[in-house]
Write an enzyme that holds these catalytic residues in place. Structure first.
Site, PDB file in Angstrom:
ATOM      1  N   HIS A 171      42.475  41.445  55.372  1.00  0.00           N
ATOM      2  CA  HIS A 171      43.315  41.597  54.175  1.00  0.00           C
ATOM      3  C   HIS A 171      44.022  42.945  54.255  1.00  0.00           C
ATOM      4  O   HIS A 171      43.408  44.000  54.066  1.00  0.00           O
ATOM      5  CB  HIS A 171      42.435  41.524  52.918  1.00  0.00           C
ATOM      6  CG  HIS A 171      43.197  41.317  51.652  1.00  0.00           C
ATOM      7  ND1 HIS A 171      43.908  42.308  51.040  1.00  0.00           N
ATOM      8  CD2 HIS A 171      43.379  40.199  50.888  1.00  0.00           C
ATOM      9  CE1 HIS A 171      44.472  41.840  49.940  1.00  0.00           C
ATOM     10  NE2 HIS A 171      44.170  40.567  49.829  1.00  0.00           N
ATOM     11  N   CYS A 220      36.556  27.936  29.825  1.00  0.00           N
ATOM     12  CA  CYS A 220      35.459  28.358  28.965  1.00  0.00           C
ATOM     13  C   CYS A 220      35.350  29.869  29.080  1.00  0.00           C
ATOM     14  O   CYS A 220      36.341  30.555  29.319  1.00  0.00           O
ATOM     15  CB  CYS A 220      34.158  27.647  29.337  1.00  0.00           C
ATOM     16  SG  CYS A 220      33.660  27.851  31.054  1.00  0.00           S
TER      17      CYS A 220
END
Length: 631
Positions: free
Chosen positions: A549, A26
């Protein structure tokens, strides 16, 4: 993270292509229907750069992406055969879902792909109404006629659009379904219907019905078409299928739709419209309050799709829809609540998140607003709910209606032009301002604990009055996270990646490493290992979830210049070597090597603070994590 890499990571962590029954998107979400939800790694997907949240609702595994969802969807399609495959579901692994969830999955699967085009042409429809009203053009002009064809054709040929999406959902041939939808709006047939001529098909008389702007007849017809195709595939000779499969399907389905399916579907269509009109007319103000207050809660669960058939049905029956006029205040109210937070907060990270999400909230794309600010801090969401309810009440009183399908936001206001438009504008402004005021009054910045004083050298000194402590039922458990790197500390808000800078993944710090070794900052278990080596997740023995990270966008190196030394599920101690990486080569490839260290379960703790600045070495204290406990 680039769209292609994000698509690969999402695909891998939902269990791969073989675990996907269907996929649609969507405005903001990838909506997976998985064969086995237990194979999906929700926690890893939520940690991916570019993913706002993951929601499991309506029988779907929904990955909230935001404005770039269409691009990520295209990348997933490129990596798979999902568009062409007609997969049979293994009943042994198929998840049992309720009827309600199945219905929501069906509705979103059929309507989500056409949402964008319907909303776009509806905006044009509203703008045309305004320019005609202001006498800038006339309905007889060539300019108007061409633009009218643009805005009206998608709605007029709704059976064709829905035939395509329904075919994908039910497993029918898309082109046979499209042809069947085209037959329903064939001009020659419609002309006969408009003349009220009774048509005979092999002696069977029936009165024609105009199926333009409708969707229920074609949905039912394509469902039956899929069953018919499946039967013919079993009994028909392979050599005859190329020509005779489409012929038989159309010759059977076209008259069946006109004579049986269409009239029954028309009764359903009118019944749905009558029921909605009855409820709305009982008290438009009360219905407005209910819709305005609950709409965003439905959006969070992804179950707002249940209203889509009603909205489009209203448009096909009456040419207008009153429902979305009640919902627009709920969307704008979310943006208003964020404005209140922005004006009140002194936290620069919260301010940054607020500034970035207000525009999308005003446009009607509220997931970033909800997950980034209002729901995260709870009281702003409640304030937005109150503002939405008040705005919904005013909108209900106005009787305002949309002349096309839309996403409820400021960009689509022209679609409401007509009766009650001025009052609707008042409703929207009221919702925005009221939500902002209430949020400003009630919002409080996250508390800063005063039982410790923290200095630049990383030392911690306690300042707790023992008598006060004895009188309290709450105590605070304090834990220290040590540095996994040698390097220089930066505030998380200073990093170039906005996902980390906004603390969407959690609070923490960043380190610019001076040595290419990442070690464990705690004792615990390796919870996530990316094969590329650029990111490691660890859960400490005390439940702190830490994501490290290495660099930004380094996943695109595909493991180049990285060496993993641990595996998922492995037990580690402080100082154990996790990853080795070549800083110089990574930088030569053009990547920022700054490494965020964030607590992904930030909401489980009362306070997370940086306790060191400047240059740090392995095992130096870098983060203070505090958790409130009840004695």
């Amino acid at each position: 993270m680039k769209n292609q890499e994000l698509a690969k990571e999402i695909l891998k962590n939902v269990g791969g292509e073989n675990n996907i029954n269907s996929l649609v998107h969507c405005v903001t979400r990838l909506r997976f229907k998985l064969l086995d939800n237990s194979k999906a790694n929700k926690s890893i997907i939520e940690e991916l750069e570019g993913v706002i949240s993951v929601v499991e609702s309506g029988g779907q595994f929904q990955v909230v992406i935001g404005n770039t969802v269409g691009d990520v969807y295209k990348e997933i399609i490129k990596l798979t055969n999902l568009v062409n495959d007609k997969k049979e579901i293994n009943n042994e692994v198929k998840e049992k879902t309720s009827i309600g969830n199945k219905a929501l999955d069906l509705i979103s699967g059929i309507f989500a792909p056409v949402l964008s085009i319907l909303a776009s042409v509806s905006i044009l429809k509203g703008l045309l109404a305004i320019v005609v009203y202001l006498n800038y053009t006339s309905t007889s002009s060539g300019t108007y006629q061409i633009l009218h064809a643009v805005e009206d054709s998608a709605l007029y040929f709704m059976p064709i659009l829905i035939a395509f999406t329904a075919a994908k959902k039910f497993g029918a041939s898309e082109f046979i379904a499209i042809t069947l939808g085209s037959i329903l709006v064939y001009p020659g047939i419609i002309n006969l219907f408009n003349k009220n001529i009774i048509i005979n098909f092999f002696g069977i008389p029936f009165k024609g019905i105009d199926y333009s702007f409708t969707f229920i007849p074609i949905v039912i017809a394509v469902f039956i078409l899929a069953k018919l195709e499946k039967f013919l595939n079993k009994v028909m000779n392979e050599n005859l299928k190329l020509f005779f499969m489409p012929l038989l399907c159309l010759v059977i389905m076209a008259p069946l739709t006109f004579i049986v399916i269409g009239p029954i579907a028309t009764i359903i269509t009118k019944t749905v419209g009558i029921v909605y009109s009855f409820i709305y007319n009982l008290s438009p103000v009360l219905v407005g309050i209910i819709v305005g207050a609950s709409w965003q809660a439905l959006v969070i669960g992804g179950i707002h799709w249940g209203a889509m058939p009603v909205i489009i049905n209203n448009l096909s029956l009456y040419g207008v829809d009153t429902f979305m006029a009640l919902a627009i205040s709920a969307s704008v109210g979310q943006a208003g609540a964020v404005l209140g937070v922005l004006l009140k907060t002194k936290n620069k990270n919260i301010r940054k998140a607020a500034i970035s999400t207000i525009p999308t909230g005003l446009a009607g794309i509220t997931e970033p607003t909800i997950y980034g600010v209002t729901l995260k801090y709870k009281t702003p969401f409640i304030c937005a709910t109150i503002g939405g309810a008040v705005g919904g009440a005013i909108a209900g009183y106005s009787g305002s209606a949309a002349i096309g399908y839309l996403i409820p936001g400021l960009l689509t206001l022209p679609v409401y032009f007509g009766q009650g438009f001025k009052e609707l504008v008042i409703a929207v402004v009221t919702s925005y301002v009221l939500s902002a005021i209430l949020s400003f009054i009630t919002f409080k910045d996250p508390k800063v604990e005063n039982d410790t004083e923290i200095y630049d050298n990383g030392k911690i000194e306690k300042n707790i009055d023992n008598n006060d402590k004895l009188n309290k039922r709450e105590t605070t458990k304090t834990e220290i996270i040590e540095s996994p790197l040698n390097g220089e500390v930066k505030e998380l808000s200073q990093v170039s990646d906005q996902v980390f800078a906004s603390e969407a993944l959690g609070k923490g710090i960043a380190i610019v490493p001076s040595e290419g070794k990442l070690v464990s900052p705690v004792e615990g278990v390796v919870s996530a290992v990316f094969p590329t080596g650029h990111a490691i997740g660890i859960i400490s023995d005390n439940g702190i979830e830490i994501l490290m990270h290495i660099g930004f966008d380094t996943v695109s190196l595909n493991g180049k210049h990285f060496k993993l030394n641990v595996t998922q599920g492995e037990k580690v101690k402080k100082g154990d070597l996790l990853v080795e990486f070549d800083i110089n080569k990574i930088q030569q490839e053009g990547f920022d090597i700054t490494t965020p260290i964030v607590i992904t379960n930030t909401n489980d703790y009362s306070n997370i603070k940086s306790i060191n600045h400047g240059v740090v070495k392995y095992n130096d204290n870098i983060l203070l994590v505090k958790q409130k406990l009840i004695e």
